[in-house]
Scaffold this motif. Structure first.
Motif, PDB file in Angstrom:
ATOM      1  N   SER A 195       0.803  -1.227   0.000  1.00 44.90           N
ATOM      2  CA  SER A 195       0.000   0.000   0.000  1.00 44.90           C
ATOM      3  C   SER A 195       0.833   1.273   0.000  1.00 44.90           C
ATOM      4  N   ASN A 196       2.163   1.151   0.065  1.00 49.24           N
ATOM      5  CA  ASN A 196       3.005   2.350   0.141  1.00 49.24           C
ATOM      6  C   ASN A 196       3.007   3.172  -1.140  1.00 49.24           C
ATOM      7  N   ALA A 197       2.692   2.547  -2.272  1.00 52.26           N
ATOM      8  CA  ALA A 197       2.692   3.272  -3.549  1.00 52.26           C
ATOM      9  C   ALA A 197       1.511   2.821  -4.396  1.00 52.26           C
ATOM     10  N   ASN A 198       1.083   3.722  -5.273  1.00 57.41           N
ATOM     11  CA  ASN A 198      -0.040   3.448  -6.162  1.00 57.41           C
ATOM     12  C   ASN A 198       0.501   3.191  -7.574  1.00 57.41           C
ATOM     13  N   PHE A 206       6.070   1.853  -7.327  1.00 57.39           N
ATOM     14  CA  PHE A 206       5.217   0.742  -6.880  1.00 57.39           C
ATOM     15  C   PHE A 206       5.932  -0.592  -7.068  1.00 57.39           C
ATOM     16  N   VAL A 207       6.533  -0.791  -8.239  1.00 55.37           N
ATOM     17  CA  VAL A 207       7.219  -2.056  -8.536  1.00 55.37           C
ATOM     18  C   VAL A 207       8.424  -2.235  -7.608  1.00 55.37           C
ATOM     19  N   LYS A 208       9.205  -1.176  -7.402  1.00 52.63           N
ATOM     20  CA  LYS A 208      10.365  -1.254  -6.521  1.00 52.63           C
ATOM     21  C   LYS A 208       9.938  -1.566  -5.096  1.00 52.63           C
ATOM     22  N   LYS A 212      10.784  -4.969  -2.931  1.00 50.78           N
ATOM     23  CA  LYS A 212      11.419  -4.893  -1.614  1.00 50.78           C
ATOM     24  C   LYS A 212      10.593  -5.644  -0.570  1.00 50.78           C
ATOM     25  N   TRP A 213       9.275  -5.518  -0.688  1.00 49.02           N
ATOM     26  CA  TRP A 213       8.384  -6.222   0.242  1.00 49.02           C
ATOM     27  C   TRP A 213       8.517  -7.740   0.077  1.00 49.02           C
ATOM     28  N   LEU A 214       8.495  -8.190  -1.163  1.00 43.44           N
ATOM     29  CA  LEU A 214       8.586  -9.623  -1.430  1.00 43.44           C
ATOM     30  C   LEU A 214       9.938 -10.202  -1.011  1.00 43.44           C
TER      31      LEU A 214
END
Length: 330
Positions: A195-198, A206-208, A212-214
């Motif tokens: 949810s940090n980016a749209n 968003f992709v970056k 990073k989350w994954l």
């Protein structure tokens, strides 16, 4: 019971400092038996959603979390939005509003004119107070809400050093190179969450962020307490983040600071330590002598403890003053 709303709820950023500010703010209100009925998230321009705000539950007052965002208003729409909110609340919601925890720096004269609609203004450093007064406005200096009275953390270092990122994204590669050269941990103060980016507004970030989350951040806690425990592991912290510095000060963790996008770290150290010698420039990393900063001097500790005691007391007094003023306005 007093009912309030909070504008500029910074928890959706998953930034440890912002989350600690909101955690302390909501806790302090709850302790005073004030109910937070609704909040408005950071990054969503309220000026585009006036109808939605008018449909929100009626409250006795609105608290605006300044959170360091009211600077360079000529170029920053969020700074302008926060400066304009009080007038909207007063004229269209018939609700008093209070600005807290703000850094004010190089805003337009119009922005300061807008701030006059706030019933009370609290800034988190003396530099902001001086700027406020230079435009003929009254305000009160109260240290950042990360200094609110809370539980103590045990500082028992087991690592040499760690590096926490900076708000200046162009300098992050330099910090990572420094970590790789010296074998130090590197960590961001923002935890990646989907949810940090749209995607539609910012596809690349968003992709970056998702990558990073994954790759690991999905297993990282967003609790400020977990981050403070992490800061207590190394013998010292190197950072360009204001709130990493404030957490280090609050818990007496040695650090070196690199100035951010405003002089807010310098203002903080001048208030807390009466000295800014722990601030360096990015160019100084190549010849940084960590031993110089690895321990607090007795003079630093004396100034710091006095500052912490004063901060805890003044934050409590700020909350009581706001509540009393809300009752008076009712």
């Amino acid at each position: 019971m007093i009912r309030v709303a909070i504008i500029n709820d910074t928890r959706p950023t998953h930034h440890y400092g912002c989350m600690l500010v909101m955690e302390n703010l909501t806790r302090l209100l709850s302790e005073k038996e004030v109910e937070v009925v609704w909040t408005w998230p950071v990054g969503v321009d309220w000026r585009k959603h006036k109808r939605q705000i008018k449909k929100q539950a009626k409250v006795d007052a609105i608290i605006v979390n300044g959170e360091g965002t009211i600077h360079h208003s000529e170029n920053r729409k969020h700074a302008r939005a926060l400066s304009e909110f009080a007038s909207f609340a007063k004229t269209e919601l018939d609700t008093p509003s209070y600005l807290v925890n703000a850094t004010l720096h190089k805003n337009s004269a119009q922005a300061y004119e807008n701030l006059k609609a706030y019933r009370l203004i609290y800034v988190r450093d003396k530099g902001s107070l001086e700027e406020l007064r230079s435009y003929g406005l009254a305000g009160v200096y109260v240290p950042d809400l990360t200094f609110a009275k809370a539980g103590n953390y045990v500082y028992e270092p087991s690592k040499p050093a760690c590096v926490i990122d900076t708000a200046l994204k162009s300098e992050i590669p330099l910090l990572k190179q420094y970590c790789q050269k010296h074998g130090f941990d590197f960590r961001s103060m923002v935890v990646a969450r989907p949810s940090n980016a749209n995607f539609f507004r910012s596809p690349r970030p968003f992709v970056k962020n998702l990558f990073k989350w994954l790759m690991g951040d999905r297993n990282v806690s967003t609790q400020p307490s977990a981050f403070i425990n992490y800061l207590a592991e190394p013998e010292m912290v190197i950072t360009g983040r204001y709130h990493t510095v404030s957490m280090c000060l609050k818990n007496k963790i040695p650090f070196v600071a690199i100035e951010s996008n405003t002089p807010k770290i310098s203002f903080l150290l001048d208030d807390a330590l009466k000295d800014c010698s722990r601030i360096i420039g990015f160019a100084d990393l190549s010849h940084l002598d960590l031993e110089t900063y690895r321990h607090y001097s007795q003079e630093e500790l004396q100034h710091l403890q006095a500052f912490i005691n004063r901060a805890e007391s003044e934050i409590q007094h700020m909350m009581m003053t706001i509540i009393e003023d809300i009752e008076k306005a009712r």
